[in-house]
Design a protein around this motif. Structure first.
Motif, mmCIF file in Angstrom:
data_model
loop_
_atom_site.group_PDB
_atom_site.id
_atom_site.type_symbol
_atom_site.label_atom_id
_atom_site.label_comp_id
_atom_site.label_asym_id
_atom_site.label_seq_id
_atom_site.Cartn_x
_atom_site.Cartn_y
_atom_site.Cartn_z
ATOM 1 N N TYR A 160 9.367 8.077 2.750
ATOM 2 C CA TYR A 160 9.091 7.253 1.577
ATOM 3 C C TYR A 160 10.435 6.801 1.018
ATOM 4 O O TYR A 160 11.427 7.517 1.141
ATOM 5 C CB TYR A 160 8.346 8.069 0.502
ATOM 6 N N ARG A 161 10.454 5.632 0.374
ATOM 7 C CA ARG A 161 11.739 5.143 -0.126
ATOM 8 C C ARG A 161 11.783 4.922 -1.628
ATOM 9 O O ARG A 161 12.851 4.836 -2.218
ATOM 10 C CB ARG A 161 12.110 3.856 0.612
ATOM 11 N N VAL A 162 10.589 4.783 -2.249
ATOM 12 C CA VAL A 162 10.602 4.533 -3.690
ATOM 13 C C VAL A 162 9.408 5.242 -4.343
ATOM 14 O O VAL A 162 8.298 5.221 -3.803
ATOM 15 C CB VAL A 162 10.633 3.011 -3.994
ATOM 16 N N VAL A 163 9.663 5.898 -5.475
ATOM 17 C CA VAL A 163 8.612 6.644 -6.171
ATOM 18 C C VAL A 163 8.562 6.239 -7.649
ATOM 19 O O VAL A 163 9.562 5.810 -8.214
ATOM 20 C CB VAL A 163 8.847 8.177 -6.094
ATOM 21 N N VAL A 164 7.382 6.396 -8.241
ATOM 22 C CA VAL A 164 7.259 6.193 -9.683
ATOM 23 C C VAL A 164 7.754 7.460 -10.375
ATOM 24 O O VAL A 164 7.466 8.571 -9.933
ATOM 25 C CB VAL A 164 5.791 5.913 -10.084
ATOM 26 N N TYR A 165 8.505 7.289 -11.441
ATOM 27 C CA TYR A 165 9.194 8.428 -12.052
ATOM 28 C C TYR A 165 9.003 8.473 -13.572
ATOM 29 O O TYR A 165 9.003 7.418 -14.226
ATOM 30 C CB TYR A 165 10.690 8.338 -11.719
ATOM 31 N N ARG A 166 8.811 9.663 -14.117
ATOM 32 C CA ARG A 166 8.658 9.797 -15.563
ATOM 33 C C ARG A 166 9.436 10.963 -16.155
ATOM 34 O O ARG A 166 9.297 11.249 -17.336
ATOM 35 C CB ARG A 166 7.197 9.991 -15.936
ATOM 36 N N TYR A 173 0.844 -1.191 0.000
ATOM 37 C CA TYR A 173 0.000 0.000 0.000
ATOM 38 C C TYR A 173 0.879 1.240 0.000
ATOM 39 O O TYR A 173 1.519 1.552 1.012
ATOM 40 C CB TYR A 173 -0.918 0.020 1.222
ATOM 41 N N GLY A 174 0.934 1.925 -1.128
ATOM 42 C CA GLY A 174 1.685 3.163 -1.214
ATOM 43 C C GLY A 174 0.737 4.343 -1.147
ATOM 44 O O GLY A 174 -0.463 4.185 -0.968
ATOM 45 N N TYR A 175 1.291 5.551 -1.304
ATOM 46 C CA TYR A 175 0.474 6.763 -1.165
ATOM 47 C C TYR A 175 0.451 7.541 -2.471
ATOM 48 O O TYR A 175 1.461 7.655 -3.170
ATOM 49 C CB TYR A 175 1.041 7.617 -0.029
ATOM 50 N N HIS A 176 -0.738 8.085 -2.773
ATOM 51 C CA HIS A 176 -0.925 8.887 -3.987
ATOM 52 C C HIS A 176 -1.446 10.269 -3.577
ATOM 53 O O HIS A 176 -2.316 10.819 -4.212
ATOM 54 C CB HIS A 176 -1.901 8.139 -4.915
ATOM 55 N N THR A 177 -0.922 10.759 -2.476
ATOM 56 C CA THR A 177 -1.223 12.057 -1.852
ATOM 57 C C THR A 177 -2.590 12.087 -1.168
ATOM 58 O O THR A 177 -3.400 11.190 -1.344
ATOM 59 C CB THR A 177 -1.161 13.269 -2.829
ATOM 60 N N LEU A 178 -2.834 13.167 -0.435
ATOM 61 C CA LEU A 178 -4.086 13.298 0.319
ATOM 62 C C LEU A 178 -5.262 13.676 -0.588
ATOM 63 O O LEU A 178 -6.329 13.077 -0.524
ATOM 64 C CB LEU A 178 -3.902 14.356 1.421
ATOM 65 N N LYS A 184 7.475 -2.311 -2.897
ATOM 66 C CA LYS A 184 8.125 -2.560 -1.610
ATOM 67 C C LYS A 184 9.156 -3.685 -1.740
ATOM 68 O O LYS A 184 10.263 -3.594 -1.209
ATOM 69 C CB LYS A 184 7.033 -2.948 -0.605
ATOM 70 N N GLN A 185 8.771 -4.742 -2.458
ATOM 71 C CA GLN A 185 9.688 -5.882 -2.655
ATOM 72 C C GLN A 185 10.905 -5.477 -3.497
ATOM 73 O O GLN A 185 11.980 -6.069 -3.363
ATOM 74 C CB GLN A 185 8.939 -7.038 -3.317
ATOM 75 N N LEU A 186 10.713 -4.483 -4.350
ATOM 76 C CA LEU A 186 11.799 -4.040 -5.228
ATOM 77 C C LEU A 186 12.995 -3.506 -4.458
ATOM 78 O O LEU A 186 14.141 -3.645 -4.882
ATOM 79 C CB LEU A 186 11.292 -2.890 -6.102
ATOM 80 N N ILE A 187 12.722 -2.859 -3.344
ATOM 81 C CA ILE A 187 13.833 -2.198 -2.642
ATOM 82 C C ILE A 187 14.342 -3.006 -1.463
ATOM 83 O O ILE A 187 15.198 -2.557 -0.720
ATOM 84 C CB ILE A 187 13.442 -0.776 -2.184
#
Ligand SMILES: [Zn+2]
Length: 246
Positions: free
Chosen positions: A141-147, A85-90, A242-245
């Motif tokens: 947070y430790r990992v983010v999606v990036y573009r 479960y990650g976060y996509h802001t409030l 989460k498993q990635l890191i």
């Protein structure tokens, strides 16, 4: 596990209809008009309860995914190893366009998430590239999606198949592709072919989607089946963020 094996990571932004109501700061007048129409017919095209449907499928299949939740609308459900479960802001606001106070409120880590995805992937503005990253780091947070980079409402985003890169102590996962409930057969098979072509790459293939675009689950069921087959043949390893890191 082979040393060089492609990892595949499926990320679902869970936001109901919030982005349809908000529109997009990058839109011109014509796009805003289309966005308004899209919002009006949203119940016909989309499913506000997409999260429930996808969640049940994921539980049934025990399939590793990251659900990135908009905090004002959704909270984490049952803990399992395969769901991150990650976060996509409030409130799903564009982070590079809001002030520091709002930014801190938007990314405050209320459910102690490890992974994060920014609305519209606006995470790094050319005028102050570290600003959002610094607050994310403070919130652990430790990992983010990036573009890629934004410049105000202009942007140069792109898809890539790369290993994780590190920025200010935060891992960035490049988005590689995306799909929806109504993506064509051609689009789906092109994703599968792309993964197969890159199977020996030491990289992560990140497939993104949204909860509400799956009125029809057939593509999601299909994706899971194909990826599981590839994993059984030891072509890929399916992981969540989460498993990635780890
Ligand atoms: Zn979103």
């Amino acid at each position: 596990m082979k040393n060089k094996m492609l990892k595949v990571c499926v990320v679902i932004d869970v936001e109901g209809f919030i982005s349809l109501r908000q529109g997009n700061p990058r839109w011109n007048r014509w796009q805003r008009f289309k966005g308004k129409i899209n919002n009006l017919i949203k119940n016909f095209r989309y499913d506000e309860k997409g999260f429930d449907k996808i969640y049940n499928l994921i539980i049934r299949e025990k399939f590793p995914v990251s659900f990135m939740l908009v905090g004002s609308l959704f909270s984490p459900r049952k803990k399992t190893e395969f769901i991150d479960y990650g976060y996509h802001t409030l409130n799903h606001l564009p982070l590079t366009l809001i002030n520091d106070k709002k930014l801190e409120r938007e990314v405050k880590n209320i459910s102690r998430a490890i992974s994060f995805s920014a609305p519209l992937w606006m995470i790094e503005d050319v005028k102050n590239p570290d600003r959002v990253f610094n607050v994310l780091k403070k919130e652990k947070y430790r990992v983010v999606v990036y573009r890629g980079i934004d410049d105000g409402i202009k942007y140069c985003h792109y898809d890539a198949i790369k290993p994780l890169i590190e920025r200010n102590g935060i891992f960035c996962l490049y988005k590689s592709n995306d799909f929806q409930g109504n993506s064509s057969k051609k689009k789906m098979t092109s994703i599968f072919r792309d993964i197969e072509k890159n199977k020996d790459k030491k990289a992560v293939y990140c497939i993104t989607t949204h909860d509400f675009v799956h009125k029809n689950l057939n593509n999601f069921v299909w994706l899971i089946r194909v990826l599981k087959e590839m994993q059984e043949k030891k072509m890929i390893k399916i992981v969540n963020m989460k498993q990635l890191i780890k």
